[in-house]
Write an enzyme that holds these catalytic residues in place. Structure first.
Site, short mmCIF file in Angstrom:
data_model
loop_
_atom_site.label_atom_id
_atom_site.label_comp_id
_atom_site.label_asym_id
_atom_site.label_seq_id
_atom_site.Cartn_x
_atom_site.Cartn_y
_atom_site.Cartn_z
CG ASP A 143 -2.25 0.58 0.94
OD1 ASP A 143 -2.71 0.52 -0.30
OD2 ASP A 143 -3.08 1.24 1.97
NE ARG A 280 -23.25 5.12 4.48
CZ ARG A 280 -23.07 3.93 4.62
NH1 ARG A 280 -23.52 3.24 3.52
NH2 ARG A 280 -22.55 3.20 5.40
#
Length: 402
Positions: A143, A280
């Site tokens: 990564d 959200r």
């Protein structure tokens, strides 16, 4: 060679294993799932969203055995030609993905103290997969390796030299697999010459980072020695004055471990809103007039815009700004607010294009013509890992980037 070869992609986290099986010829996902709650009585395996399978008290090898059994049930076991492993941290040892050998495993173990929660789990996955699939070539995809092209002035901290030379304290950056995949897709979508281009990629999810990509190489990124630095995130503070933390420790009597927990688990969107780390939930509260939810989102956006503009200074030219990650791909509001902050860079939002759902896939959301193009490109780290495995494994397949 198998007539129908597939790549098994494995991402072992601190308490879970995410996996997917991709067709070598097309990189289509044939099967995907997660084994979660490792080493607890609530451990389970879920495949393609189906009813969870109980894996009570399973370790990584038990979970991979269960995954292998599910592959066998689907007649895929003999088709596994390659296995790609996501590895969190490569220190300064690897500049690209590599075929896994005993020596590579030893080197990964050497740098694992830099990311103890993830690298040791990654190694457990490698060990288990090598025992379960001894004849299959396996690849490590790091990564951090995409950011090994950073210049010293971009990765050094203003600390005494011995901390870097003796302890390896420096910026490493993360989300490299995502930034690499998205930047390569951007060259095609924006019709750019990779060797004469400048992009800013904003990977926005519960973890978030910015990357400046110049002529195909990472030249700056917002995450540091750990994934804490940079943008404000779901529960992470991002950039914070160390003096402020020292003052808090003095005033409250909290230890270094206490404050590490605070900045990693109790800060960010959750810390400011006092409501949730889930954007959200906060967007719903935003529209309902929840003051601290609105403040959390505004702070999140301000940090993103400031880092995008700052990272542009590492480029010779700015062709495009790309949004990706769960928030970057799906939040109409966040993209709108960020772009409103970046008018100074010549960005103008196409409001209707910005409203298109992520099911529309890769899309340009700036007006045409625009001084700087703004786009949304869904990330696909599993595909990038599979493509690296295919390339290193010398498996011939009609796939891009291979």
């Amino acid at each position: 060679m198998n007539e129908f070869p597939v790549v098994l992609v494995i991402n072992c986290g601190s308490s879970s294993i995410k996996f997917s099986v991709l067709d070598v010829a097309t990189c289509d996902v044939l099967m995907a799932g997660i084994a979660d709650g490792m080493n607890t009585e609530n451990a389970f395996l879920s495949i393609n969203g189906d009813k969870p399978i109980n894996l009570s008290h399973s370790n990584y090898e038990d979970a991979l055995k269960a995954i292998a059994f599910e592959l066998e049930k689907r007649d895929l076991t003999d088709s596994v030609a390659l296995i790609g492993h996501r590895i969190a941290h490569d220190g300064e040892l690897f500049t690209q993905s590599v075929i896994i050998t005993d020596e590579i495993i030893d080197n990964i173990r050497r740098v694992s103290p830099l990311a103890p929660l993830h690298n040791y789990a990654n190694l457990s996955g490698i060990d288990a997969a090598r025992r379960l699939f001894p004849a299959v070539r396996q690849v490590a995809v790091f990564d951090t390796s995409f950011h090994q092209t950073l210049a010293p002035e971009a990765y050094l901290y203003g600390l005494p030299w011995e901390y870097f030379s003796s302890l390896g304290v420096r910026r490493y950056g993360f989300h490299g697999t995502s930034h690499r995949y998205v930047s390569r897709r951007a060259y095609e979508l924006l019709d750019l010459d990779e060797k004469n281009s400048g992009l800013i990629v904003a990977h926005l999810g519960n973890g978030a980072s910015i990357c400046a990509v110049r002529n195909g190489q990472s030249v700056d990124t917002s995450m540091g020695m750990t994934p804490l630095e940079g943008l404000m995130m779901g529960t992470r503070s991002g950039d914070v004055d160390f003096g402020a933390m020292a003052w808090i420790a003095k005033e409250t009597g909290q230890t270094l471990s206490d404050l590490e927990r605070v900045v990693n688990k109790e800060s960010g969107l959750l810390g400011i809103s006092g409501l949730s780390s889930d954007l959200r939930v906060l967007e719903k509260a935003w529209h309902e007039g929840h003051e601290r939810a609105r403040l959390a989102i505004k702070t999140f956006v301000h940090r993103i815009a400031r880092h995008i503009a700052g990272h542009a200074a590492s480029l010779h030219r700015l062709d495009g700004i790309i949004f990706t990650g769960g928030i970057g791909e799906n939040s109409v509001l966040i993209r709108q607010l960020v772009i409103e902050h970046l008018g100074v860079l010549g960005l103008t939002l196409d409001v209707e294009m910005n409203k298109q759902p992520n099911s529309h896939g890769e899309r340009i959301i700036s007006v045409n013509p625009s001084q700087v193009i703004c786009a949304v490109i869904p990330t696909n780290e599993e595909k990038m890992i599979a493509l690296d495995a295919i390339h290193l494994g010398n498996v011939k397949a009609p796939v891009e980037f291979a």
